[in-house]
Scaffold this motif. Structure first.
Motif, PDB file in Angstrom:
ATOM      1  N   SER A  71      47.196  83.863  78.766  1.00  0.00           N
ATOM      2  CA  SER A  71      48.253  83.025  78.203  1.00  0.00           C
ATOM      3  C   SER A  71      49.623  83.218  78.870  1.00  0.00           C
ATOM      4  O   SER A  71      50.338  82.224  79.059  1.00  0.00           O
ATOM      5  CB  SER A  71      48.366  83.227  76.692  1.00  0.00           C
ATOM      6  N   PRO A  72      50.028  84.443  79.269  1.00  0.00           N
ATOM      7  CA  PRO A  72      51.357  84.565  79.893  1.00  0.00           C
ATOM      8  C   PRO A  72      51.508  83.764  81.184  1.00  0.00           C
ATOM      9  O   PRO A  72      52.552  83.131  81.410  1.00  0.00           O
ATOM     10  CB  PRO A  72      51.482  86.078  80.145  1.00  0.00           C
ATOM     11  N   VAL A  73      50.474  83.752  82.056  1.00  0.00           N
ATOM     12  CA  VAL A  73      50.615  83.001  83.316  1.00  0.00           C
ATOM     13  C   VAL A  73      50.535  81.498  83.055  1.00  0.00           C
ATOM     14  O   VAL A  73      51.176  80.697  83.753  1.00  0.00           O
ATOM     15  CB  VAL A  73      49.573  83.440  84.368  1.00  0.00           C
ATOM     16  N   ILE A  74      49.751  81.100  82.046  1.00  0.00           N
ATOM     17  CA  ILE A  74      49.702  79.678  81.689  1.00  0.00           C
ATOM     18  C   ILE A  74      51.062  79.234  81.165  1.00  0.00           C
ATOM     19  O   ILE A  74      51.590  78.178  81.553  1.00  0.00           O
ATOM     20  CB  ILE A  74      48.604  79.416  80.643  1.00  0.00           C
ATOM     21  N   GLU A  75      51.660  80.049  80.300  1.00  0.00           N
ATOM     22  CA  GLU A  75      52.978  79.724  79.761  1.00  0.00           C
ATOM     23  C   GLU A  75      54.032  79.688  80.861  1.00  0.00           C
ATOM     24  O   GLU A  75      54.961  78.864  80.824  1.00  0.00           O
ATOM     25  CB  GLU A  75      53.377  80.750  78.686  1.00  0.00           C
ATOM     26  N   HIS A  76      53.894  80.578  81.847  1.00  0.00           N
ATOM     27  CA  HIS A  76      54.846  80.622  82.967  1.00  0.00           C
ATOM     28  C   HIS A  76      54.891  79.273  83.680  1.00  0.00           C
ATOM     29  O   HIS A  76      55.963  78.691  83.892  1.00  0.00           O
ATOM     30  CB  HIS A  76      54.434  81.727  83.945  1.00  0.00           C
ATOM     31  N   VAL A  77      53.722  78.764  84.060  1.00  0.00           N
ATOM     32  CA  VAL A  77      53.670  77.495  84.792  1.00  0.00           C
ATOM     33  C   VAL A  77      54.011  76.324  83.869  1.00  0.00           C
ATOM     34  O   VAL A  77      54.681  75.371  84.274  1.00  0.00           O
ATOM     35  CB  VAL A  77      52.279  77.304  85.439  1.00  0.00           C
ATOM     36  N   ALA A  78      53.595  76.411  82.604  1.00  0.00           N
ATOM     37  CA  ALA A  78      53.878  75.341  81.647  1.00  0.00           C
ATOM     38  C   ALA A  78      55.379  75.151  81.448  1.00  0.00           C
ATOM     39  O   ALA A  78      55.845  74.032  81.197  1.00  0.00           O
ATOM     40  CB  ALA A  78      53.202  75.630  80.315  1.00  0.00           C
ATOM     41  N   THR A  79      56.146  76.232  81.564  1.00  0.00           N
ATOM     42  CA  THR A  79      57.602  76.140  81.425  1.00  0.00           C
ATOM     43  C   THR A  79      58.188  75.197  82.469  1.00  0.00           C
ATOM     44  O   THR A  79      59.038  74.351  82.178  1.00  0.00           O
ATOM     45  CB  THR A  79      58.246  77.528  81.551  1.00  0.00           C
ATOM     46  N   PHE A  80      57.701  75.310  83.709  1.00  0.00           N
ATOM     47  CA  PHE A  80      58.186  74.431  84.784  1.00  0.00           C
ATOM     48  C   PHE A  80      57.693  73.003  84.567  1.00  0.00           C
ATOM     49  O   PHE A  80      58.426  72.036  84.770  1.00  0.00           O
ATOM     50  CB  PHE A  80      57.724  74.959  86.137  1.00  0.00           C
ATOM     51  N   ALA A  81      56.422  72.868  84.170  1.00  0.00           N
ATOM     52  CA  ALA A  81      55.870  71.537  83.927  1.00  0.00           C
ATOM     53  C   ALA A  81      56.648  70.827  82.826  1.00  0.00           C
ATOM     54  O   ALA A  81      56.935  69.630  82.912  1.00  0.00           O
ATOM     55  CB  ALA A  81      54.390  71.644  83.558  1.00  0.00           C
ATOM     56  N   ARG A  82      57.019  71.574  81.783  1.00  0.00           N
ATOM     57  CA  ARG A  82      57.756  70.987  80.661  1.00  0.00           C
ATOM     58  C   ARG A  82      59.145  70.536  81.108  1.00  0.00           C
ATOM     59  O   ARG A  82      59.609  69.443  80.758  1.00  0.00           O
ATOM     60  CB  ARG A  82      57.865  72.008  79.528  1.00  0.00           C
TER      61      ARG A  82
ATOM     62  N   SER B 159      48.397  70.717  77.379  1.00  0.00           N
ATOM     63  CA  SER B 159      47.628  69.490  77.600  1.00  0.00           C
ATOM     64  C   SER B 159      48.473  68.228  77.507  1.00  0.00           C
ATOM     65  O   SER B 159      48.037  67.158  77.928  1.00  0.00           O
ATOM     66  CB  SER B 159      46.457  69.415  76.606  1.00  0.00           C
ATOM     67  N   SER B 160      49.673  68.338  76.970  1.00  0.00           N
ATOM     68  CA  SER B 160      50.579  67.186  76.909  1.00  0.00           C
ATOM     69  C   SER B 160      51.530  67.155  78.098  1.00  0.00           C
ATOM     70  O   SER B 160      52.365  66.249  78.210  1.00  0.00           O
ATOM     71  CB  SER B 160      51.392  67.220  75.613  1.00  0.00           C
ATOM     72  N   LEU B 161      51.409  68.136  78.988  1.00  0.00           N
ATOM     73  CA  LEU B 161      52.317  68.273  80.125  1.00  0.00           C
ATOM     74  C   LEU B 161      51.634  67.856  81.426  1.00  0.00           C
ATOM     75  O   LEU B 161      50.411  67.771  81.497  1.00  0.00           O
ATOM     76  CB  LEU B 161      52.776  69.729  80.235  1.00  0.00           C
ATOM     77  N   PRO B 162      52.410  67.609  82.487  1.00  0.00           N
ATOM     78  CA  PRO B 162      51.833  67.292  83.799  1.00  0.00           C
ATOM     79  C   PRO B 162      51.271  68.563  84.449  1.00  0.00           C
ATOM     80  O   PRO B 162      51.860  69.138  85.372  1.00  0.00           O
ATOM     81  CB  PRO B 162      53.022  66.730  84.581  1.00  0.00           C
ATOM     82  N   MET B 163      50.113  68.989  83.975  1.00  0.00           N
ATOM     83  CA  MET B 163      49.576  70.290  84.385  1.00  0.00           C
ATOM     84  C   MET B 163      48.060  70.322  84.268  1.00  0.00           C
ATOM     85  O   MET B 163      47.488  69.753  83.343  1.00  0.00           O
ATOM     86  CB  MET B 163      50.200  71.388  83.515  1.00  0.00           C
ATOM     87  N   SER B 164      47.414  70.973  85.233  1.00  0.00           N
ATOM     88  CA  SER B 164      45.977  71.243  85.186  1.00  0.00           C
ATOM     89  C   SER B 164      45.745  72.709  85.525  1.00  0.00           C
ATOM     90  O   SER B 164      46.569  73.345  86.186  1.00  0.00           O
ATOM     91  CB  SER B 164      45.213  70.368  86.188  1.00  0.00           C
ATOM     92  N   ILE B 165      44.602  73.236  85.067  1.00  0.00           N
ATOM     93  CA  ILE B 165      44.239  74.629  85.321  1.00  0.00           C
ATOM     94  C   ILE B 165      42.841  74.674  85.915  1.00  0.00           C
ATOM     95  O   ILE B 165      41.914  74.090  85.358  1.00  0.00           O
ATOM     96  CB  ILE B 165      44.277  75.457  84.015  1.00  0.00           C
ATOM     97  N   ILE B 166      42.719  75.350  87.049  1.00  0.00           N
ATOM     98  CA  ILE B 166      41.408  75.574  87.662  1.00  0.00           C
ATOM     99  C   ILE B 166      41.132  77.074  87.580  1.00  0.00           C
ATOM    100  O   ILE B 166      41.918  77.880  88.078  1.00  0.00           O
ATOM    101  CB  ILE B 166      41.374  75.111  89.129  1.00  0.00           C
ATOM    102  N   ILE B 167      40.040  77.450  86.918  1.00  0.00           N
ATOM    103  CA  ILE B 167      39.665  78.858  86.785  1.00  0.00           C
ATOM    104  C   ILE B 167      38.493  79.131  87.714  1.00  0.00           C
ATOM    105  O   ILE B 167      37.464  78.450  87.633  1.00  0.00           O
ATOM    106  CB  ILE B 167      39.281  79.210  85.336  1.00  0.00           C
ATOM    107  N   VAL B 168      38.653  80.114  88.590  1.00  0.00           N
ATOM    108  CA  VAL B 168      37.587  80.500  89.507  1.00  0.00           C
ATOM    109  C   VAL B 168      37.061  81.866  89.082  1.00  0.00           C
ATOM    110  O   VAL B 168      37.810  82.847  89.054  1.00  0.00           O
ATOM    111  CB  VAL B 168      38.082  80.545  90.968  1.00  0.00           C
TER     112      VAL B 168
END
Length: 286
Positions: free
Chosen positions: A161-172, A208-217
């Protein structure tokens, strides 16, 4: 409206027509009261129109990967040879990099004790330079990783969650601009042993409401059922009463694309990018 009006179309049942012959007129009339022309834009249309893709990497530095000096570790350091993480960074990174508009990649790490204090960090720059998170191209990403793995101590827990929130901040932030033209992609490379599942679900649902996608490898041989749950292709991801606005997660298990030491790069590329164009379109059509 007259019987000969071009908006009236007789409905013909060929079987009935053949059976009744000249007695058959029609099986009804289709009346078009209005016609609207609507253009549907493709993913490439948006790219050509100036949509900028911003790719970030996040690397799992938790102890479940094994100590780097242990040959069994997914982070094993061996001069001139790829470990599971460099292999994933190289093979998947070379696929996804062409979508990034400037090839300057922020690279995040999570789950390690970092210098100089040795505190556990769940969202740190792999460059270990708080003023400069960017790496130039995939060679720069690999160089930063190799320097970092020699300076940090693998620890835990495995929190996404912390790294997702990090990128989501910029997307928002970018989504609130007058003419938003940025879309963010977070590529998480992990051994799959996640410890903050519900927090991660909530972070993904919010994103999911933001301009963002996540790819998990997924790397290594662990059970990736939790990653499959986050992918949620069959139904929208939910946590309690919260539900994702759209699907933004794609999970790829790296080992599925290797047979007898040979990588199927074409199949890997198709899997990595399978959902991204559709996810971008789903956001742009909101």
């Amino acid at each position: 409206m007259t019987a000969n009006d071009s908006r009236n179309f007789p409905l013909i049942n060929e079987k009935k027509k053949q059976k009744k012959g000249s007695k058959y007129k029609d099986s009804g009339t289709l009346v078009l009261n209005s016609v609207t022309m609507e253009k549907f834009y493709s993913f490439l249309d948006f790219i050509q129109a100036g949509l900028q893709m911003n790719v970030s990497f996040a690397i799992d530095f938790t102890a479940s990967n094994g100590a780097p000096r242990d040959p069994r570790s997914l982070h094993h350091i061996q001069h001139g040879a790829d470990n599971q993480y460099t292999l994933a960074l190289r093979s998947v990174g070379e696929i996804i990099q062409d979508y990034d508009f400037d090839k300057q990649f922020p690279v995040l790490g999570f789950g390690a004790r970092i210098p100089p204090s040795g505190q556990v960090a769940h969202d740190f720059f792999v460059t270990l330079d708080q003023q400069n998170p960017y790496c130039t191209g995939i060679p720069g990403v690999l160089a930063a990783y190799q320097n970092c793995i020699n300076q940090v101590t693998l620890y835990g827990p495995t929190n996404f969650s912390p790294v997702i929130e990090h990128v989501a901040t910029f997307a928002r932030t970018y989504s609130q601009m007058p003419n938003p033209s940025n879309y963010f992609v977070l590529l998480i490379i992990t051994d799959g042993i996640i410890t903050d599942m519900e927090d991660t679900k909530r972070s993904i649902i919010a994103a999911s409401s933001l301009p963002m996608s996540i790819i998990i490898v997924g790397v290594g041989d662990e059970d990736f059922d939790a990653m499959e749950e986050l992918d949620s292709d069959d139904r929208r991801l939910s946590s309690g009463v919260q539900q994702a606005e759209r699907d933004i997660v794609q999970f790829v298990e790296l080992r599925r694309f290797a047979a007898n030491g040979v990588w199927n790069k074409e199949a890997l590329a198709q899997s990595v990018l399978a959902e991204l164009p559709g996810q971008v379109l789903a956001y742009m059509k909101k």
